[in-house]
Write a protein that holds these residues in place. Structure first.
Motif, PDB file in Angstrom:
ATOM      1  N   PHE A  68       0.851  -1.188   0.000  1.00 60.76           N
ATOM      2  CA  PHE A  68       0.000   0.000   0.000  1.00 60.76           C
ATOM      3  C   PHE A  68       0.887   1.239   0.000  1.00 60.76           C
ATOM      4  N   ASP A  69       0.272   2.371  -0.414  1.00 60.63           N
ATOM      5  CA  ASP A  69       1.028   3.620  -0.535  1.00 60.63           C
ATOM      6  C   ASP A  69       0.510   4.730   0.365  1.00 60.63           C
ATOM      7  N   LEU A  70      -0.747   4.607   0.838  1.00 60.22           N
ATOM      8  CA  LEU A  70      -1.393   5.703   1.555  1.00 60.22           C
ATOM      9  C   LEU A  70      -2.323   5.134   2.613  1.00 60.22           C
ATOM     10  N   LEU A  71      -2.435   5.829   3.747  1.00 58.97           N
ATOM     11  CA  LEU A  71      -3.314   5.422   4.840  1.00 58.97           C
ATOM     12  C   LEU A  71      -4.572   6.277   4.828  1.00 58.97           C
ATOM     13  N   PHE A  72      -5.720   5.624   4.985  1.00 61.15           N
ATOM     14  CA  PHE A  72      -6.993   6.340   4.992  1.00 61.15           C
ATOM     15  C   PHE A  72      -7.774   5.984   6.250  1.00 61.15           C
ATOM     16  N   GLY A  73      -8.191   7.015   7.001  1.00 63.44           N
ATOM     17  CA  GLY A  73      -8.953   6.793   8.222  1.00 63.44           C
ATOM     18  C   GLY A  73     -10.397   7.232   8.055  1.00 63.44           C
ATOM     19  N   PRO A  74     -11.350   6.301   8.038  1.00 63.47           N
ATOM     20  CA  PRO A  74     -12.761   6.690   7.930  1.00 63.47           C
ATOM     21  C   PRO A  74     -13.220   7.400   9.202  1.00 63.47           C
ATOM     22  N   ALA A  75     -13.995   8.468   9.033  1.00 68.25           N
ATOM     23  CA  ALA A  75     -14.553   9.159  10.199  1.00 68.25           C
ATOM     24  C   ALA A  75     -15.507   8.221  10.948  1.00 68.25           C
ATOM     25  N   TYR A  76     -15.446   8.161  12.282  1.00 70.61           N
ATOM     26  CA  TYR A  76     -14.597   9.006  13.115  1.00 70.61           C
ATOM     27  C   TYR A  76     -13.423   8.231  13.722  1.00 70.61           C
ATOM     28  N   LYS A  77     -13.667   7.012  14.201  1.00 72.08           N
ATOM     29  CA  LYS A  77     -12.615   6.310  14.927  1.00 72.08           C
ATOM     30  C   LYS A  77     -11.405   6.002  14.068  1.00 72.08           C
ATOM     31  N   GLY A  78     -11.613   5.884  12.764  1.00 72.60           N
ATOM     32  CA  GLY A  78     -10.487   5.591  11.893  1.00 72.60           C
ATOM     33  C   GLY A  78      -9.489   6.724  11.784  1.00 72.60           C
ATOM     34  N   ILE A  79      -9.926   7.956  12.093  1.00 71.72           N
ATOM     35  CA  ILE A  79      -9.029   9.106  11.934  1.00 71.72           C
ATOM     36  C   ILE A  79      -7.843   9.052  12.903  1.00 71.72           C
ATOM     37  N   PRO A  80      -8.060   8.924  14.223  1.00 76.27           N
ATOM     38  CA  PRO A  80      -6.891   8.832  15.105  1.00 76.27           C
ATOM     39  C   PRO A  80      -6.094   7.555  14.899  1.00 76.27           C
ATOM     40  N   LEU A  81      -6.769   6.472  14.506  1.00 77.02           N
ATOM     41  CA  LEU A  81      -6.052   5.213  14.288  1.00 77.02           C
ATOM     42  C   LEU A  81      -5.101   5.325  13.098  1.00 77.02           C
ATOM     43  N   ALA A  82      -5.594   5.874  11.990  1.00 78.61           N
ATOM     44  CA  ALA A  82      -4.732   6.039  10.816  1.00 78.61           C
ATOM     45  C   ALA A  82      -3.622   7.040  11.088  1.00 78.61           C
ATOM     46  N   THR A  83      -3.930   8.102  11.834  1.00 78.12           N
ATOM     47  CA  THR A  83      -2.910   9.106  12.174  1.00 78.12           C
ATOM     48  C   THR A  83      -1.816   8.498  13.036  1.00 78.12           C
ATOM     49  N   ALA A  84      -2.212   7.729  14.044  1.00 79.20           N
ATOM     50  CA  ALA A  84      -1.225   7.072  14.906  1.00 79.20           C
ATOM     51  C   ALA A  84      -0.380   6.085  14.109  1.00 79.20           C
ATOM     52  N   LEU A  85      -1.009   5.371  13.177  1.00 77.66           N
ATOM     53  CA  LEU A  85      -0.261   4.406  12.365  1.00 77.66           C
ATOM     54  C   LEU A  85       0.722   5.122  11.440  1.00 77.66           C
ATOM     55  N   ALA A  86       0.318   6.267  10.889  1.00 77.58           N
ATOM     56  CA  ALA A  86       1.243   7.051  10.063  1.00 77.58           C
ATOM     57  C   ALA A  86       2.463   7.484  10.871  1.00 77.58           C
ATOM     58  N   CYS A  87       2.222   7.888  12.117  1.00 78.36           N
ATOM     59  CA  CYS A  87       3.334   8.285  12.993  1.00 78.36           C
ATOM     60  C   CYS A  87       4.244   7.094  13.297  1.00 78.36           C
ATOM     61  N   GLU A  88       3.646   5.923  13.497  1.00 74.46           N
ATOM     62  CA  GLU A  88       4.442   4.724  13.771  1.00 74.46           C
ATOM     63  C   GLU A  88       5.302   4.345  12.573  1.00 74.46           C
ATOM     64  N   TYR A  89       4.724   4.416  11.377  1.00 69.31           N
ATOM     65  CA  TYR A  89       5.530   4.099  10.195  1.00 69.31           C
ATOM     66  C   TYR A  89       6.645   5.126  10.002  1.00 69.31           C
ATOM     67  N   ALA A  90       6.370   6.396  10.284  1.00 68.64           N
ATOM     68  CA  ALA A  90       7.410   7.415  10.185  1.00 68.64           C
ATOM     69  C   ALA A  90       8.534   7.118  11.173  1.00 68.64           C
TER      70      ALA A  90
END
Length: 220
Positions: A68-90
């Motif tokens: 995969f190339d991009l993370l997508f967080g569906p509103a609402y609970k998916g938003i903090p989950l995808a954001t946290a995962l992006a930070c973890e991958y970084a």
């Protein structure tokens, strides 16, 4: 039954217990079923808890080897989950683009229902907590495709591994995967929870109720 050979499953279940995101007792679900356990990802409500959870998600995805190339967080609970995962991958050295949607499109400012990186031409991983009826996931898939992205997969925290309906011997996760032809990766499932409960002196009393629930509603 899983032997919990992948450490991220054990870490996730331990984390969920500590955060009170995983509870045992009698709970009436949206489906009307009475469940001996309940999972609420909203209880991962601190930076440390979300960071630990994101590590479990990343390990589950690494084990699944889904590109995969991009993370997508569906509103609402998916938003903090995808954001946290992006930070973890970084943190791991992979800087991924991130996007999420609004529940209602915005008519002013930048407008639209999407926020974040453009989805066009990207293989998009949807990040969410669970799949119940699959409605929110189907909405996310439609948004991604309309924006020119290609759904690459879905990653969730917990797969309840139970039939959508009494007459339909597939789970919500299986139904979405079959309907759209994409993998659904779960950090842990009911089988993992049963194995975990069997190895825990604190949870051994819950195991019989879990087994009975799986016997009545579980998928083969």
């Amino acid at each position: 039954m899983s032997a919990l050979t992948n450490d991220h499953r054990t870490r996730f279940l331990q984390l969920a217990l500590r955060a009170d995101a995983l509870r045992f007792g009698e709970f009436t679900l949206k489906s009307g079923r009475t469940s001996p356990y309940f999972f609420n990802a909203g209880r991962f409500d601190s930076g440390a808890a979300l960071a630990s959870l994101a590590s479990c998600y990343a390990d589950a995805m690494d084990a699944a080897s889904v590109p995969f190339d991009l993370l997508f967080g569906p509103a609402y609970k998916g938003i903090p989950l995808a954001t946290a995962l992006a930070c973890e991958y970084a943190r791991r050295g992979r800087d991924l683009p991130l996007a999420f949607n609004r529940k209602e499109a915005k008519a002013h400012g930048e407008g639209g229902s999407l926020i974040g990186a453009p989805l066009g031409g990207k293989r998009v991983l949807i990040v969410d907590d669970v799949i119940t009826a699959g409605t929110a996931i189907r909405e996310a898939l439609a948004i991604i495709e309309a924006a020119g992205g290609t759904p690459a997969g879905i990653v969730i925290a917990l797969d309840r591994q139970e039939r959508v309906r009494e007459d339909l011997p597939v789970s919500a996760a299986q139904s979405v995967a079959h309907e759209h032809g994409i993998p659904v990766v779960a950090v842990a499932g009911l089988d993992d929870l049963l194995a975990f409960a069997g190895e825990s002196t604190e949870l051994c009393d819950c195991r019989d109720a879990l087994l009975a629930y799986r016997a009545r509603y579980g998928i083969l």
